[in-house]
Design a protein around this motif. Structure first.
Motif, PDB file in Angstrom:
ATOM      1  N   TYR A  94      -4.116   0.103   4.580  1.00  0.00           N
ATOM      2  CA  TYR A  94      -2.945   0.884   5.081  1.00  0.00           C
ATOM      3  C   TYR A  94      -2.833   0.156   6.382  1.00  0.00           C
ATOM      4  N   ALA A  97      -0.311  -2.448   6.793  1.00  0.00           N
ATOM      5  CA  ALA A  97       1.136  -2.019   6.242  1.00  0.00           C
ATOM      6  C   ALA A  97       1.664  -1.519   7.585  1.00  0.00           C
ATOM      7  N   VAL A 124       1.976   5.328   6.509  1.00  0.00           N
ATOM      8  CA  VAL A 124       2.682   4.436   6.061  1.00  0.00           C
ATOM      9  C   VAL A 124       4.081   4.642   5.757  1.00  0.00           C
TER      10      VAL A 124
END
Length: 375
Positions: A94, A97, A124
């Motif tokens: 994550y 991201a 995110v």
């Protein structure tokens, strides 16, 4: 040149529209063509060079993989250099991201259900909102969640759709709707059935693809059958042809699929015969040479290359430029469907290239004039 017949029309599924950077996807926007780089993303120069080739081929959106922090660090430079929106491909990590969103990615390819806790998902989504990122949910038959495999026993359309709906629910729960979805499989029947079911269940844009389709020849055939069938059904807002080939080839095949269905035209559409003993010139070698030398043409137009006069005149009447094989190395050239002049073997390819370039310039000038009058 001919008008659209009713049996040539496609009733496109009505989806809501999202933005991937400055490119609209879904709604009444043109079906976009995507590809993915295969250079190490951390090597910004190599990746940018490949992106340039894909842009020249016509790519509307380009995806790059971001498996590590070195890649997301390079992404900032890559995004600045690109002329099309860049999608950051994220799997599980994550933080990648978050870094990609801050680096300017127009879209994150990530499955929210695979990145861990609710707090991570929230981070995110917050980063995507803050940076104006879209999200693509990418369900793949080869990486379905364990509980779905246990429930259904094997990858099946129901499992792919349920996975997609689960991921969609997570984004919707976080008030995020700027997303598109793919349910890919390497099996054409599985992919088509999954997309058909998903198209009835959601209103978001759908990203089409037959994943791991194969090499240039086999992958083109599989993708054309799968993607082409769905587009014919009116399903699909953006496509990626997945080939074990250079990414610019994926773009070219993608546009050929769209051109074949009359959905979107770019460049020269070639109508040519398979050749036989009647041919007045080497059709196969001629078409190979023309396709190579006319790749720079972006203006939609049609060219027929027929080896003899059996079907040649009829096909030539339906194209902007046409040539049919004649005797003694002397061939007939058609302009706008009408016989115009002859050309000799030795001059034929160069002559056709010049005619196509001139026709493209003529069409572009007319379009510019019409746009000026309309303004």
């Amino acid at each position: 040149m001919s008008s659209i017949r009713p049996w040539r029309t496609i009733d496109r599924r009505l989806s809501r529209q999202i933005m991937v950077g400055n490119v609209p996807v879904g709604g009444d926007a043109p079906v976009t063509v995507q590809t993915m780089t295969n250079t190490p993303t951390a090597d910004a120069n190599a990746t940018i060079s490949q992106i340039r080739r894909c842009e020249e081929a016509g790519a509307d959106i380009i995806r790059v993989s971001c498996p590590d922090v070195e890649s997301t660090t390079a992404l900032r430079e890559i995004v600045r250099a690109a002329n099309v929106p860049i999608v950051a491909d994220i799997h599980f990590h994550y933080k990648r991201a978050l870094e990609a969103a801050d680096a300017g990615a127009a879209c994150l390819r990530i499955n929210p259900g695979n990145i861990g806790s609710a707090d991570r998902v929230r981070e995110v989504v917050t980063a995507a909102k803050a940076n104006g990122c879209a999200i693509r949910i990418g369900v793949n038959a080869g990486s379905l969640e364990k509980d779905l495999l246990e429930k259904y026993g094997e990858p099946c359309p129901e499992a792919l759709v349920e996975s997609a709906l689960d991921h969609i629910r997570i984004l919707e729960d976080h008030d995020f709707r700027n997303y598109k979805v793919a349910v890919k499989a390497s099996d054409v029947f599985l992919a088509v059935a999954a997309y058909q079911a998903l198209a009835e269940a959601v209103d978001c844009p759908l990203h089409l693809g037959i994943t791991e389709a194969g090499g240039l020849l086999g992958g083109t055939v599989k993708s054309s059958i799968g993607i082409g069938s769905l587009l014919w059904f009116g399903i699909g807002d953006t496509i990626r042809v997945s080939l074990s080939a250079e990414p610019e080839e994926e773009v070219r095949v993608g546009f050929e699929i769209l051109k074949s269905l009359g959905i979107r035209n770019r460049g020269v559409r070639v109508v040519s015969c398979p050749s036989c003993a009647r041919q007045g010139f080497d059709v196969i070698r001629t078409v190979e040479a023309l396709e190579s030398r006319l790749q720079h043409i972006r203006t939609p137009m049609s060219l027929s290359v027929l080896g003899c006069v059996v079907n040649g005149p009829g096909e030539a009447r339906e194209t902007d430029i046409g040539i049919t094989g004649g005797g003694n190395g002397k061939h007939m050239v058609y302009l706008s469907g009408v016989t115009d002049h002859h050309v000799q073997d030795a001059d034929m390819i160069d002559h056709i290239v010049r005619l196509v370039e001139a026709k493209a310039a003529e069409i572009e000038a007319a379009n510019a004039s019409a746009a000026s009058v309309a303004a």
